[in-house]
Design a protein around this motif. Structure first.
Motif, PDB file in Angstrom:
ATOM      1  N   GLU A 110       0.807  -1.217   0.000  1.00 33.16           N
ATOM      2  CA  GLU A 110       0.000   0.000   0.000  1.00 33.16           C
ATOM      3  C   GLU A 110       0.846   1.275   0.000  1.00 33.16           C
ATOM      4  N   PRO A 121     -12.966   0.578  -2.151  1.00 36.24           N
ATOM      5  CA  PRO A 121     -12.309   0.479  -0.844  1.00 36.24           C
ATOM      6  C   PRO A 121     -13.280   0.025   0.235  1.00 36.24           C
ATOM      7  N   PRO A 138     -15.013   0.171   4.174  1.00 35.03           N
ATOM      8  CA  PRO A 138     -15.433   1.319   4.996  1.00 35.03           C
ATOM      9  C   PRO A 138     -14.231   1.974   5.686  1.00 35.03           C
ATOM     10  N   THR A 139     -14.370   3.228   5.991  1.00 33.81           N
ATOM     11  CA  THR A 139     -13.251   4.037   6.498  1.00 33.81           C
ATOM     12  C   THR A 139     -12.624   3.455   7.757  1.00 33.81           C
ATOM     13  N   ALA A 140     -13.410   2.953   8.679  1.00 34.55           N
ATOM     14  CA  ALA A 140     -12.879   2.455   9.955  1.00 34.55           C
ATOM     15  C   ALA A 140     -12.171   1.114   9.807  1.00 34.55           C
ATOM     16  N   TRP A 141     -12.350   0.449   8.685  1.00 35.96           N
ATOM     17  CA  TRP A 141     -11.763  -0.872   8.474  1.00 35.96           C
ATOM     18  C   TRP A 141     -10.324  -0.753   7.999  1.00 35.96           C
ATOM     19  N   GLN A 146      -7.507  -0.799   5.458  1.00 36.96           N
ATOM     20  CA  GLN A 146      -7.645  -0.490   4.041  1.00 36.96           C
ATOM     21  C   GLN A 146      -7.010  -1.547   3.142  1.00 36.96           C
ATOM     22  N   ASP A 185     -12.351  -8.577   3.188  1.00 35.78           N
ATOM     23  CA  ASP A 185     -12.052  -7.519   4.161  1.00 35.78           C
ATOM     24  C   ASP A 185     -12.625  -7.916   5.511  1.00 35.78           C
TER      25      ASP A 185
END
Length: 419
Positions: free
Chosen positions: A135, A164, A166-169, A171, A192
Motif C-alpha cells: 500500500e 475500498p 469502509p473508512t474504519a476498516w 484499508q 475484508d
C-alpha cells in the motif's frame, strides 16, 4: 499416434490383433490410460482419436488417474513480508522430463514490474498466481494474475481496482483469493475483515466480467475474541477458512453469509508468542476435506476433517478431526547436513510451518535458527532442503507451492478420426 498405422496392418489383420481388440474396447482402454505416467502422457493419448479423447476425459478415467498420480510439484514461490519480490524456486520431478521442459519454457518472474514494489503474493493454484502491491506504493488495490506456463501474450491479466472498504476498516485486504471451482465464473475474491473484541465483520467482493460487486457481508459475536487472524487464509467449496490465533478456525460460508467456528484437534494449540513462528497451518483437500498441520517440538502431525460433517450453524467440537500422519523431524531430516546442529540441540519452538500443498501432500517447514526451509512429502516422509533464508532477512517467510495443472487441459479434436 494411430496404432494401426504404426504397425502397418491391413484392416483384416488389424481386426484380428489382440492389441486392436484391447485398444478399441472402451473399458480396457480406460484401464490403460489411467495408468499412464503423467498428465502430459494422458493428453498425448487423447490426441490419438475422438474415441481416445472421449475415454481420456471421461470421469472414471480422470478419477482413476488421480488416485494413482499425486499432484506434481513444479516449484515454489518464496515470499517475505519485506521489500523484495517473490522468488521462484524450481523443483521438477526428475522422473518426469515433461515437467522439466515446462519449467524451462515457463516465465515465472514478474517482468515489467518494479521489483521493489512487488511484495504481496496472495494465492497460487492451477497455474495461476494472484499477486498485488504494497500500500505504500499507492497501488495496493490493483490485483493481477500471472500464468507462467502460458504463451507471452496470455501470461498477465491486470484486474480493475476494487472499491475500498469502509473508512474504519483496515484499508488493505485481509486476503485475495482465486476461485476454487471450475464452474465459478469469478476471477478473484477480496476479503475484508474488521473485528472489535468479540464482534467480527466481513465483506467479500467478487470480480466477475471485469466488474466488482459485493458477494456477501456477514457479522457475528464470537464467544472468544480471535486476538488476530492468520494471513494464510483459504477458500474451499464456497467457504473461507481462517485460523484465529485464539485457537479455533473461523469459517465464512459465502452462500449463507454466515460465520461459524471449528475447534482445533485435542492437544493442538496455536503458538502466538513469536512473530516468526507459525506452528499451525491449514490447507484444502479433495472432497471438502480440511487439513491441519501442527508442529510441536520435533514432531509434525497432520489432521483432517470432512467439512461436509460440519453444518456451519455454530461451533464444531474437536472430535471431528482424524489423525492422518505423524512425522518425526529428526528421522525425516537427519540426512540434511545444514540441520545437523539444530537436530542435535533439539527443536523446541524452533520450527515454523510456512506452506502446504493441497491434501497436505507436501509440507514446507522453516528451521528458524538456520533459516533452512525443507519440503516434506508426507506420504513417504522424505525431506528435501529447498531454500535457505538470507541471514540479513528477518521478515516472515511464506511458501506458495506451484503445482502442475489439474485436471489436465485437453485440446479439442476438430478433425480427428471418428473410429
Amino acid at each position: 499416434m494411430n496404432l494401426s498405422k504404426k504397425m502397418k496392418l491391413s484392416p483384416a489383420e488389424e481386426n484380428n490383433t489382440s492389441a486392436s481388440k484391447v485398444l478399441t474396447n472402451d473399458g480396457m482402454l480406460g484401464e490403460i490410460l489411467e495408468r499412464l505416467h503423467c498428465p502430459a502422457n494422458l493428453v498425448r493419448a487423447a490426441l490419438t482419436s475422438r474415441r481416445w479423447l472421449h475415454n481420456a476425459t471421461s470421469q472414471p478415467t480422470i478419477c482413476g488417474f488421480r488416485k494413482r498420480q499425486s499432484p506434481r510439484l513444479l516449484g515454489i514461490y518464496v515470499t517475505t513480508e519485506g521489500f523484495c519480490p517473490p522468488e521462484f524456486v524450481p523443483l521438477p520431478d526428475p522422473s518426469c522430463p515433461e515437467f522439466q521442459a515446462e519449467i524451462r519454457h515457463g516465465n515465472f518472474g514478474f517482468d515489467g514490474t518494479d521489483a521493489l514494489s512487488l511484495i504481496v503474493l496472495w494465492d497460487c493454484r492451477n497455474e495461476r498466481v494472484l499477486y498485488g502491491f504494497d500500500e505504500s506504493f499507492h497501488v495496493s488495490d490493483i490485483p493481477s494474475v500471472r500464468m507462467p506456463l502460458r504463451c507471452p501474450t496470455e501470461q498477465t491479466v491486470v484486474f480493475p481496482p476494487p472499491p475500498p472498504p469502509p473508512t474504519a476498516w483496515p484499508q488493505s485486504p485481509h486476503a485475495m483469493l482465486l476461485p476454487d471451482e471450475d464452474g465459478d465464473n469469478t476471477s478473484c475474491y477480496r476479503v475484508d475483515l474488521f473485528n472489535n473484541g468479540h464482534k467480527i465483520f466481513a465483506r467479500v467482493l467478487a470480480l466477475r466480467s471485469g466488474s466488482w460487486s459485493t458477494h456477501c457481508s456477514a457479522s457475528t459475536n464470537l464467544s472468544k475474541p480471535p486476538v488476530s487472524i492468520q494471513s494464510m487464509t483459504l477458500l474451499m467449496c464456497g467457504k473461507i477458512y481462517m485460523l484465529a490465533m485464539a485457537g479455533y478456525i473461523l469459517v465464512l460460508d459465502l452462500a449463507a453469509s454466515r460465520f461459524s467456528t471449528v475447534d482445533l484437534p485435542k492437544g493442538v494449540e496455536v503458538e502466538s508468542d513469536y512473530p516468526n513462528l507459525r506452528n499451525v497451518a491449514l490447507c484444502r483437500g479433495d472432497s471438502s476435506a480440511l487439513y491441519l498441520i501442527h508442529v510441536n517440538g520435533d514432531k509434525v502431525t497432520v489432521w483432517f476433517q470432512r467439512m461436509t460433517d460440519h453444518d456451519g450453524a455454530g461451533s464444531s467440537s474437536a472430535c471431528g478431526w482424524s489423525l492422518r500422519d505423524t512425522i518425526s523431524l529428526p528421522e525425516a531430516c537427519d540426512h540434511i547436513e545444514d540441520l545437523a546442529g539444530e537436530l542435535e540441540d533439539g527443536l523446541e519452538d524452533a520450527v515454523s510451518v510456512v506452506g502446504a500443498a493441497d491434501n497436505s501432500e507436501f509440507v514446507f517447514l522453516e528451521f528458524l535458527d538456520s533459516g533452512v526451509i525443507v519440503c516434506i512429502q508426507v506420504d513417504s516422509k522424505n525431506a528435501k532442503l529447498v531454500y535457505n533464508r538470507d541471514p540479513n532477512n528477518d521478515f516472515v517467510i511464506r511458501v506458495h507451492p506451484f503445482m502442475a495443472v489439474w485436471p489436465p487441459i485437453f485440446a479439442e479434436l476438430v478433425a480427428a478420426p471418428a473410429e
